[in-house]
Design a protein around this motif. Structure first.
Motif, mmCIF file in Angstrom:
data_model
loop_
_atom_site.group_PDB
_atom_site.id
_atom_site.type_symbol
_atom_site.label_atom_id
_atom_site.label_comp_id
_atom_site.label_asym_id
_atom_site.label_seq_id
_atom_site.Cartn_x
_atom_site.Cartn_y
_atom_site.Cartn_z
ATOM 1 N N ILE A 191 43.963 47.568 39.527
ATOM 2 C CA ILE A 191 44.182 46.262 40.144
ATOM 3 C C ILE A 191 44.305 45.255 39.006
ATOM 4 C CG2 ILE A 191 43.196 44.474 41.629
ATOM 5 C CD1 ILE A 191 41.593 46.711 43.015
ATOM 6 N N SER A 192 45.354 44.454 39.022
ATOM 7 C CA SER A 192 45.582 43.484 37.948
ATOM 8 C C SER A 192 45.145 42.099 38.400
ATOM 9 C CB SER A 192 47.062 43.458 37.549
ATOM 10 O OG SER A 192 47.467 44.715 37.049
ATOM 11 N N VAL A 193 44.305 41.471 37.601
ATOM 12 C CA VAL A 193 43.856 40.109 37.875
ATOM 13 C C VAL A 193 44.361 39.208 36.752
ATOM 14 C CG1 VAL A 193 41.879 38.578 38.157
ATOM 15 C CG2 VAL A 193 41.811 40.887 39.119
ATOM 16 N N ILE A 194 45.015 38.130 37.119
ATOM 17 C CA ILE A 194 45.472 37.135 36.155
ATOM 18 C C ILE A 194 44.625 35.877 36.352
ATOM 19 C CG2 ILE A 194 47.377 35.675 35.415
ATOM 20 C CD1 ILE A 194 47.856 38.528 34.697
ATOM 21 N N ALA A 195 43.842 35.527 35.319
ATOM 22 C CA ALA A 195 42.934 34.385 35.402
ATOM 23 C C ALA A 195 43.295 33.358 34.327
ATOM 24 C CB ALA A 195 41.487 34.839 35.218
ATOM 25 N N PRO A 196 43.047 32.081 34.596
ATOM 26 C CA PRO A 196 43.235 31.073 33.541
ATOM 27 C C PRO A 196 42.364 31.426 32.340
ATOM 28 C CG PRO A 196 42.923 30.018 35.672
ATOM 29 C CD PRO A 196 42.621 31.462 35.862
ATOM 30 N N GLU A 203 44.918 38.563 31.295
ATOM 31 C CA GLU A 203 45.038 39.688 32.225
ATOM 32 C C GLU A 203 43.771 40.531 32.188
ATOM 33 O OE1 GLU A 203 48.272 43.195 33.282
ATOM 34 O OE2 GLU A 203 48.074 42.527 31.210
ATOM 35 N N ILE A 204 43.233 40.822 33.349
ATOM 36 C CA ILE A 204 42.038 41.657 33.479
ATOM 37 C C ILE A 204 42.412 42.887 34.300
ATOM 38 C CG2 ILE A 204 39.667 41.788 34.327
ATOM 39 C CD1 ILE A 204 39.541 38.718 34.059
#
Length: 681
Positions: free
Chosen positions: A407-412, A443-444
């Protein structure tokens, strides 16, 4: 005049040719080309393209031996992965993850080398598969989202040629059977091919001017519509032209009369189809929104070709094109009791009974929709299982306790550490690692505890989206979730727009409120019944494991637009008969008798062209082709012939309410005075 039209078409094709050849260059089948425009997963895909290195191609190498991996197997796997790392730029050093039972070793591999270039991505996947070879009982499979995208793109690439050739072959066979002529069938087929070529050039222009999405699915459906709808228009025109050749001596004059007679119906029907397809512009799903303009282009190119180029060619070829059944001037066609005369008679004798029986049948068939399989998963979307899907299945067996799909998480970037801590505290998360940063984003990569696309993983994705405000959660499983949710939203928005626009066009054309309502209700009933038949066939007969989330919306738009198309042919002729003085009941039966054969032929051709999709390698195309083909056949041989005709007979003049045809004609003044004297006497 025919020579002038032919010359103009030669010039037009010369202009279009360079652009038509470029359509494949702008055709893309990336996830972002199908995803909802506003979804989290779409934002993730777009931001990933802007991060250092660009878009990441993620692969998983799966090494497996039934009896358990040996030390030699582990060394062979490590050597192969090292060779891949030497040949390609990887995001991080690959680390092997063994399964608990010792039979499987998983190596996640990620590379930014291809970026957004699909050809480079496919070359990377092919090269990795070339290096990672099975040997000595050790099986190796290359999976992951990148490999899955490559396998899907290869299926889409294979659609172009086979789809076109199969469609041409099917239409050719049907035209030979319909026309019973060794020459005539070739003329509309050639014109349809030219229209298809023109639509390709127009689609490229649309992409360059407005950025319209062109995918393998939308371009394939455009070809289907050109040949299906175009052949329908040709059947109607040729039938009327043959009829006029018996009454008019010169072919040129006969064609003018034929165009005046059937031209308005063809224009109205194509306009209705185009309007229905353009309603897809209101969809949020990129693939659906792009299919609307391309489908409209296909219909309009077919219309222009069949109303200009086809008449010119037929006039230049003269009567001999109909050989051996040449319609001689002054001759009369053989009078035979047709199937549609018999069907009309039965509908005319007991219209209410026929109407009730048909309604019950359609309602019963529609109940089969409750048997449609659940949402289609990625691994079930191929007719023939590719290597990427086999790798996913192997991973699911070897690692049942965790997800093997990230699962790709895009965070500031400023809140990346806090986001990472929140993610790790989530009960559904197994691991989470911070990745690339750039342009204000980080990217996490997250691994869930549950299997991909399971209910538990879906719950994890939803909870992460609720907890991570200002961040985006994407990846393959999130994409499937967004596809399903957006299709549900699009149905609520697009369906009413389609119904309203088609209804208003019919009101303007037929000058009535009742007749358009009758046609719209009929095509909606056909759609429900066709979906119901799909529910009875997909799983039990075809072995399909899931239903494409977009099936309901796309099949609705196509069946409503195309079904109303045939209704216009029938109702337009019925209105002509009423304007000529016939009573509505008799007009309905006459319209069925005169147009039934043409509508049946057109329905067979259209159903056959959509049935070509059954031979394609993607389940969503198979499902779409099946539902539309079945719906067209139901509409042609049940709804249009029996139910609409029966309803028209039962309603009488009310079918044209509130137009002037709904009122009984005033008797001539002389006849009125005679009646008055009779009453007085």
């Amino acid at each position: 005049m025919p020579w002038l039209v032919l010359g103009l078409w030669v010039v037009l094709l010369a202009v279009v040719a360079p652009f038509a050849a470029k359509l494949s260059d702008v055709q893309h089948d990336r996830a972002v080309d199908y995803l909802p425009a506003s979804a989290d997963s779409t934002q993730v895909a777009k931001i990933q393209e802007q991060l250092p290195g660009g878009e990441t191609t993620e692969l998983v190498l799966v090494y497996h031996r039934d009896g358990g991996l040996t030390a030699a197997d582990e060394k062979a796997a490590a050597d192969q992965v090292a060779a891949i790392a030497d040949r390609h730029r990887l995001v991080a050093e690959p680390r092997g993850v063994p399964s608990k039972d010792g039979t499987t070793l998983m190596y996640p591999v990620a590379s930014t080398e291809p970026g957004t270039d699909e050809k480079k991505r496919d070359a990377l996947v092919d090269d990795v598969r070339e290096v990672a070879r099975s040997e000595g009982g050790l099986t190796v499979e290359v999976g992951g989202s990148g490999a899955l995208a490559t396998d899907a793109s290869k299926v889409y690439e294979s659609l172009g040629g086979p789809l076109l050739y199969t469609t041409v072959a099917v239409v050719a066979v049907l035209l030979i059977l319909i026309y019973r002529s060794p020459v005539l069938w070739l003329v509309p087929l050639v014109v349809a091919g030219i229209a298809d070529y023109m639509s390709m050039g127009a689609a490229y222009g649309l992409n360059q001017a407005f950025g319209t999405t062109v995918s393998g699915q939308s371009s394939g459906v455009m070809t289907i519509l050109v040949f299906g709808a175009g052949t329908d228009y040709a059947l109607l025109l040729v039938s009327r032209y043959r009829e006029e050749l018996r009454r008019v001596e010169r072919p040129y004059d006969a064609m003018k009369v034929a165009l005046r007679g059937c031209g308005p119906a063809v224009l109205a029907s194509s306009g209705t189809v185009a309007a229905g397809l353009l309603c897809l512009l209101a969809a949020d799903l990129n693939s659906s929104r792009g299919m609307g303009p391309l489908g409209t282009l296909g219909v309009l190119c077919a219309l222009v070709a069949m109303l200009t180029l086809l008449p010119a060619l037929l006039v230049l070829l003269g009567r001999r094109v109909f050989w051996p059944l040449v319609p001689a001037f002054g001759s009369a066609p053989k009078q035979r009791r047709s199937l549609f005369s018999a069907m009309g008679s039965s509908a005319g004798r007991r219209p209410l009974a026929v109407l009730a029986g048909g309604a019950v049948l359609l309602g019963a068939l529609a109940l089969g929709a409750f048997n449609l399989p659940g949402s289609l998963k990625q691994e079930d979307s191929f007719v023939d299982k590719p290597e990427a899907v086999a790798a996913m299945e192997s991973l699911a067996k070897a690692f049942p306790e965790q997800s093997t799909q990230p699962i790709s998480v895009i965070a500031p970037t400023g809140r990346a550490e806090a986001a990472l801590a929140t993610i790790r505290e989530n009960d559904g998360v197994a691991t989470a690692e911070s990745g690339r940063s750039g342009d204000g984003w980080t990217e996490i990569t997250v691994t869930a505890k549950s299997a991909p696309q399971s209910a538990a993983e879906t719950a994890t994705i939803k909870s992460l989206r609720e907890e991570l405000k200002g961040s985006y959660v994407g990846g393959p499983s999130a994409e499937q979730l967004d596809l399903r949710d957006t299709n549900d939203r699009d149905r609520l928005v697009v369906v009413p727009i389609v119904l309203l626009s088609v209804f208003l066009i019919l009101v303007a054309l037929l000058r009535s409120l009742v007749a358009p309502l009758l046609l719209v209700v009929a095509v909606v009933a056909v759609w429900g019944a066709a979906l119901g038949i799909g529910g009875l066939v997909f799983g039990p007969v075809l072995g399909i494991e899931g239903t494409d989330p977009g099936l309901g919306l796309l099949s609705f738009v196509f069946l409503v637009a195309l079904g109303v198309d045939y209704g216009i042919f029938l109702m337009h002729r019925m209105r002509e008969e009423c304007l000529g003085g016939a009573e509505p009941g008799a007009a309905a039966l006459t319209a069925l008798r005169t147009t039934g054969g043409v509508i049946a032929s057109a329905g067979l051709v259209l159903a056959a062209t959509f049935a070509v999709l059954l031979n394609m390698g993607l389940v969503q195309l198979v499902e779409l082709g099946f539902v539309i083909a079945v719906g067209v056949l139901l509409d042609t041989f049940l709804v249009r012939t029996y139910l609409v005709t029966s309803a028209s007979v039962a309603l009488g003049r009310k079918v044209w309410w509130p137009g002037r045809l709904s009122r009984a004609p005033e008797p001539p003044p002389g006849e009125t005075r005679v009646r008055e004297r009779a009453v007085v006497g």
